[in-house]
Scaffold this motif. Structure first.
Motif, PDB file in Angstrom:
ATOM      1  N   VAL A   1       0.841  -1.201   0.000  1.00  0.00           N
ATOM      2  CA  VAL A   1       0.000   0.000   0.000  1.00  0.00           C
ATOM      3  C   VAL A   1       0.872   1.245   0.000  1.00  0.00           C
ATOM      4  N   ASP A   2       0.447   2.270  -0.714  1.00  0.00           N
ATOM      5  CA  ASP A   2       1.165   3.546  -0.696  1.00  0.00           C
ATOM      6  C   ASP A   2       0.942   4.190   0.670  1.00  0.00           C
ATOM      7  N   VAL A   3       1.943   4.083   1.531  1.00  0.00           N
ATOM      8  CA  VAL A   3       1.791   4.584   2.898  1.00  0.00           C
ATOM      9  C   VAL A   3       2.695   5.788   3.139  1.00  0.00           C
ATOM     10  N   SER A   4       2.957   6.545   2.090  1.00  0.00           N
ATOM     11  CA  SER A   4       3.715   7.780   2.262  1.00  0.00           C
ATOM     12  C   SER A   4       2.874   8.763   3.069  1.00  0.00           C
ATOM     13  N   ALA A   5       3.526   9.779   3.597  1.00  0.00           N
ATOM     14  CA  ALA A   5       2.837  10.738   4.461  1.00  0.00           C
ATOM     15  C   ALA A   5       1.644  11.368   3.739  1.00  0.00           C
ATOM     16  N   LYS A   6       0.497  11.361   4.414  1.00  0.00           N
ATOM     17  CA  LYS A   6      -0.727  11.932   3.863  1.00  0.00           C
ATOM     18  C   LYS A   6      -1.334  12.895   4.879  1.00  0.00           C
ATOM     19  N   PRO A   7      -2.190  13.812   4.438  1.00  0.00           N
ATOM     20  CA  PRO A   7      -2.831  14.726   5.393  1.00  0.00           C
ATOM     21  C   PRO A   7      -3.590  13.951   6.454  1.00  0.00           C
ATOM     22  N   LEU A   8      -3.336  14.257   7.705  1.00  0.00           N
ATOM     23  CA  LEU A   8      -3.940  13.496   8.789  1.00  0.00           C
ATOM     24  C   LEU A   8      -5.420  13.804   8.978  1.00  0.00           C
ATOM     25  N   ASN A   9      -5.890  14.856   8.351  1.00  0.00           N
ATOM     26  CA  ASN A   9      -7.296  15.228   8.515  1.00  0.00           C
ATOM     27  C   ASN A   9      -8.155  14.789   7.334  1.00  0.00           C
ATOM     28  N   LYS A  10      -7.614  13.843   6.523  1.00  0.00           N
ATOM     29  CA  LYS A  10      -8.370  13.368   5.358  1.00  0.00           C
ATOM     30  C   LYS A  10      -8.383  11.838   5.313  1.00  0.00           C
ATOM     31  N   CYS A  11      -9.401  11.309   4.654  1.00  0.00           N
ATOM     32  CA  CYS A  11      -9.485   9.864   4.458  1.00  0.00           C
ATOM     33  C   CYS A  11      -8.310   9.433   3.581  1.00  0.00           C
ATOM     34  N   PRO A  12      -7.516   8.433   3.999  1.00  0.00           N
ATOM     35  CA  PRO A  12      -6.357   8.028   3.205  1.00  0.00           C
ATOM     36  C   PRO A  12      -6.731   7.312   1.903  1.00  0.00           C
TER      37      PRO A  12
ATOM     38  N   GLY B   1      -9.537  10.763   0.081  1.00  0.00           N
ATOM     39  CA  GLY B   1      -9.082  12.137   0.245  1.00  0.00           C
ATOM     40  C   GLY B   1     -10.127  13.094   0.787  1.00  0.00           C
ATOM     41  N   ALA B   2     -11.320  12.582   1.099  1.00  0.00           N
ATOM     42  CA  ALA B   2     -12.367  13.434   1.671  1.00  0.00           C
ATOM     43  C   ALA B   2     -12.017  13.775   3.123  1.00  0.00           C
ATOM     44  N   PRO B   3     -12.628  14.807   3.676  1.00  0.00           N
ATOM     45  CA  PRO B   3     -12.355  15.151   5.075  1.00  0.00           C
ATOM     46  C   PRO B   3     -12.645  13.964   5.998  1.00  0.00           C
ATOM     47  N   ALA B   4     -11.769  13.750   6.967  1.00  0.00           N
ATOM     48  CA  ALA B   4     -11.934  12.622   7.897  1.00  0.00           C
ATOM     49  C   ALA B   4     -12.848  13.013   9.048  1.00  0.00           C
ATOM     50  N   ASP B   5     -14.020  13.520   8.702  1.00  0.00           N
ATOM     51  CA  ASP B   5     -14.949  14.004   9.722  1.00  0.00           C
ATOM     52  C   ASP B   5     -16.182  13.109   9.862  1.00  0.00           C
ATOM     53  N   LYS B   6     -16.229  12.039   9.059  1.00  0.00           N
ATOM     54  CA  LYS B   6     -17.392  11.152   9.131  1.00  0.00           C
ATOM     55  C   LYS B   6     -16.933   9.693   9.112  1.00  0.00           C
ATOM     56  N   MET B   7     -16.145   9.343  10.126  1.00  0.00           N
ATOM     57  CA  MET B   7     -15.644   7.974  10.224  1.00  0.00           C
ATOM     58  C   MET B   7     -16.540   7.102  11.093  1.00  0.00           C
ATOM     59  N   GLY B   8     -17.183   7.701  12.063  1.00  0.00           N
ATOM     60  CA  GLY B   8     -18.072   6.943  12.926  1.00  0.00           C
ATOM     61  C   GLY B   8     -17.326   5.987  13.833  1.00  0.00           C
ATOM     62  N   GLN B   9     -18.065   5.297  14.710  1.00  0.00           N
ATOM     63  CA  GLN B   9     -17.480   4.362  15.662  1.00  0.00           C
ATOM     64  C   GLN B   9     -16.814   3.184  14.957  1.00  0.00           C
ATOM     65  N   SER B  10     -17.309   2.810  13.783  1.00  0.00           N
ATOM     66  CA  SER B  10     -16.805   1.630  13.091  1.00  0.00           C
ATOM     67  C   SER B  10     -15.545   1.891  12.284  1.00  0.00           C
ATOM     68  N   GLY B  11     -15.164   3.161  12.124  1.00  0.00           N
ATOM     69  CA  GLY B  11     -13.981   3.483  11.334  1.00  0.00           C
ATOM     70  C   GLY B  11     -14.193   3.376   9.845  1.00  0.00           C
ATOM     71  N   VAL B  12     -15.448   3.474   9.394  1.00  0.00           N
ATOM     72  CA  VAL B  12     -15.777   3.410   7.968  1.00  0.00           C
ATOM     73  C   VAL B  12     -16.041   4.821   7.453  1.00  0.00           C
ATOM     74  N   CYS B  13     -15.346   5.203   6.381  1.00  0.00           N
ATOM     75  CA  CYS B  13     -15.524   6.529   5.796  1.00  0.00           C
ATOM     76  C   CYS B  13     -16.893   6.595   5.128  1.00  0.00           C
ATOM     77  N   GLU B  14     -17.707   7.568   5.506  1.00  0.00           N
ATOM     78  CA  GLU B  14     -19.053   7.685   4.939  1.00  0.00           C
ATOM     79  C   GLU B  14     -19.031   8.211   3.509  1.00  0.00           C
ATOM     80  N   TYR B  15     -17.886   8.757   3.074  1.00  0.00           N
ATOM     81  CA  TYR B  15     -17.796   9.276   1.708  1.00  0.00           C
ATOM     82  C   TYR B  15     -17.523   8.165   0.695  1.00  0.00           C
ATOM     83  N   CYS B  16     -16.612   7.234   1.045  1.00  0.00           N
ATOM     84  CA  CYS B  16     -16.253   6.177   0.086  1.00  0.00           C
ATOM     85  C   CYS B  16     -16.657   4.786   0.546  1.00  0.00           C
ATOM     86  N   GLY B  17     -17.121   4.646   1.791  1.00  0.00           N
ATOM     87  CA  GLY B  17     -17.580   3.365   2.302  1.00  0.00           C
ATOM     88  C   GLY B  17     -16.481   2.392   2.667  1.00  0.00           C
ATOM     89  N   SER B  18     -15.235   2.850   2.736  1.00  0.00           N
ATOM     90  CA  SER B  18     -14.109   1.968   3.052  1.00  0.00           C
ATOM     91  C   SER B  18     -13.814   1.961   4.546  1.00  0.00           C
TER      92      SER B  18
END
Length: 503
Positions: free
Chosen positions: A450-461, A464-481
């Motif tokens: 996996v490309d694990v180079s440094a990425k913005p910590l406030n975004k979904c890796p 790339g959407a804002p990491a503001d909707k991860m929920g308790q399960s850790g699933v990104c609501e933007y991409c479903g991952s």
């Protein structure tokens, strides 16, 4: 020289001085007791941190100073002799296996033996992954304690050969695993079937809250160390890993949902008598200590920060593997671009009570561990403030990889103003002026390739959407991952305290 080493030398010197001055006489002195200090009981906080330094050196130094002034020549001779004795006592220290513990040689030999056994397991089971196994073992441990005091055990029964203990008077809540480590790998024969088996022993250090069924106000916090033995058939092969943070059927990889008979609802496999699935064969308590819930928020002297760093024997040679997987970027790049930013971000969001903003940076188990302390503080109407957080040093101590995952462990030395304050801003525990020095071993995990180079910590890796909707399960609501299983970036897998870390 480390403080504990100086303490040993001074202690030896004082022994000689005491004998010497029994003959020539020594005036009476007033000895001050070492001070208290601070630390978080019940497994630590913010993932658990209690590491530290010790008091007592001041009294020894005072005695030596007094003796140097009044009896300089014999005292200097005694100090020189003490250093010679100390060097003889501490001879034969290997850089790659340094440990200040008395049993360091035995510990190193045990780890070397386990490494050999782990490599044997990899050779016969190419799908085996240590992070996946520890994730499974930790989830099962948590589910076991959550089931205590409840009647429905169908979802964990298939994974146990040993009878599950049903407590009648208490139920268990707020389970936190401080560390989960494989301490033994071996092969044997099943005592009932006579067939060959593989055995893995996992040691857990954690805590939980026991609540009386009759009187919910009667509750206590329990610190516990215990060993669980897992077994499976000698020729068994693991399924391809489907991710972490979920208890799965060992055959189809689907989220574990079993009938009362132990049959998977997804693939129809019955694993209760399946010799190819890992099952708990024995459970033993090594140590247990009860702590009143009201005493959990209190500070005590730290232990461990002045311990020598424990390096894996192969950490240097394994950097070549790490370089090949990460575009020739070595451990220093990882420490600067991943470990350090993660550390600051996690401490920041934890202290600011915006913990959900760090959800995508940590594994399921680490999330639950840290989330417990935030919930606990809210219950007691207080806040664990961490201010002026500073990292002084990061040391890479271990690197491991298998066919699917890689992990890297670093020891982080840091300091911060660490105290508890009430809702009205009063300091109710700790010190809101003096920095607290500590160290922790942080283990990060990611999927191979996996490309694990440094990425913005406030975004979904992933998207790339804002990491503001991860929920308790850790699933990104933007991409479903699901972001927290290391499939898209590094995640903090575990935090281990320096006083219990063994490599």
């Amino acid at each position: 020289m480390q403080k504990h080493k100086l303490f040993i030398v001074l202690s030896i010197a004082l022994t000689f001085i005491a004998i010497l001055f029994l003959i020539i006489g020594l005036p009476e002195m007033a000895f001050a007791r070492p001070g208290g200090g601070h630390g978080f009981h019940g497994g630590g906080h913010s993932g658990g941190y209690s590491g530290g330094h010790s008091s007592g050196g001041g009294d020894l130094a005072y005695i030596l100073f007094y003796c140097l002034i009044n009896y300089p020549i014999p005292t200097i001779i005694v100090i020189i002799l003490s250093f010679i004795i100390y060097k003889i006592m501490t001879k034969d220290t290997d850089y790659d296996s340094v440990s200040s513990k008395p049993t360091s040689t035995n510990t190193f030999q045990n780890k070397s033996k386990m490494t050999v056994e782990l490599n044997k397991l990899y050779s016969t089971d190419k799908n085996f992954s240590k992070p996946i196994f520890l994730d499974f073992a930790s989830l099962l441990y948590t589910r076991y304690y959550q089931s205590i005091g409840k009647d429905d055990l169908s979802q964990i029964n298939p994974f146990f050969k040993v009878e599950i203990n049903k407590w009648d008077k208490y139920y268990i809540t707020e389970i936190v695993i401080g560390s989960a480590n494989i301490i033994e790998i071996s092969t044997d024969k099943d005592s009932t079937t006579g067939k060959g088996i593989t055995k893995i022993v996992v040691q857990y250090i954690g805590n939980y809250t026991a609540v009386s069924k009759e009187n919910p106000n009667l509750r206590y916090r329990c610190d516990i160390t215990e060993n669980w033995q897992f077994i499976r058939g000698l020729e068994a092969v693991s399924t391809i890993p489907q991710g972490m943070g979920v208890l799965r059927c060992p055959h189809c990889g689907a989220t574990a949902k079993f009938t009362d008979a132990g049959t998977c609802e997804s693939c129809g496999s019955t694993i209760c008598n399946d010799n190819d699935a890992w099952k708990v064969n024995a459970m033993s308590v090594v140590n247990i200590k009860k702590v009143k819930t009201s005493d959990v928020i209190s500070y005590a002297e730290e232990i461990g920060t002045d311990y020598n760093t424990i390096y894996d024997k192969y950490v240097k040679s394994n950097e070549l593997t790490f370089l090949s997987l990460h575009n020739n970027k070595g451990y220093n790049d990882f420490n600067e671009n991943i470990a350090k930013p993660y550390f600051y971000e996690i401490y920041k969001q934890y202290s600011n009570l915006t913990w959900e903003k760090a959800r995508h940076l940590v594994s399921e188990r680490q999330w639950q561990s840290m989330n417990f302390w935030i919930t606990f503080c809210k219950e007691y109407d207080c806040h664990n403030a961490l201010e002026n957080v500073k990292i002084s040093k990061i040391e890479t101590v271990k690197y491991e990889s298998d066919n699917y995952y890689e992990s890297i462990t670093v020891r982080i030395f840091a300091s911060c103003i660490d105290y508890f304050k009430s809702s009205d801003g009063r300091c109710i525990a700790g010190n809101n002026h003096t920095p607290r020095y500590f160290s922790e071993y942080w283990t990060f995990v990611c999927r191979n390739g996996v490309d694990v180079s440094a990425k913005p910590l406030n975004k979904c890796p992933n998207c790339g959407a804002p990491a503001d909707k991860m929920g308790q399960s850790g699933v990104c609501e933007y991409c479903g991952s699901k972001i927290t299983d290391g499939n898209f970036s590094w995640v903090l897998f575990s935090i281990t305290q320096d006083e219990v870390y063994e490599g």
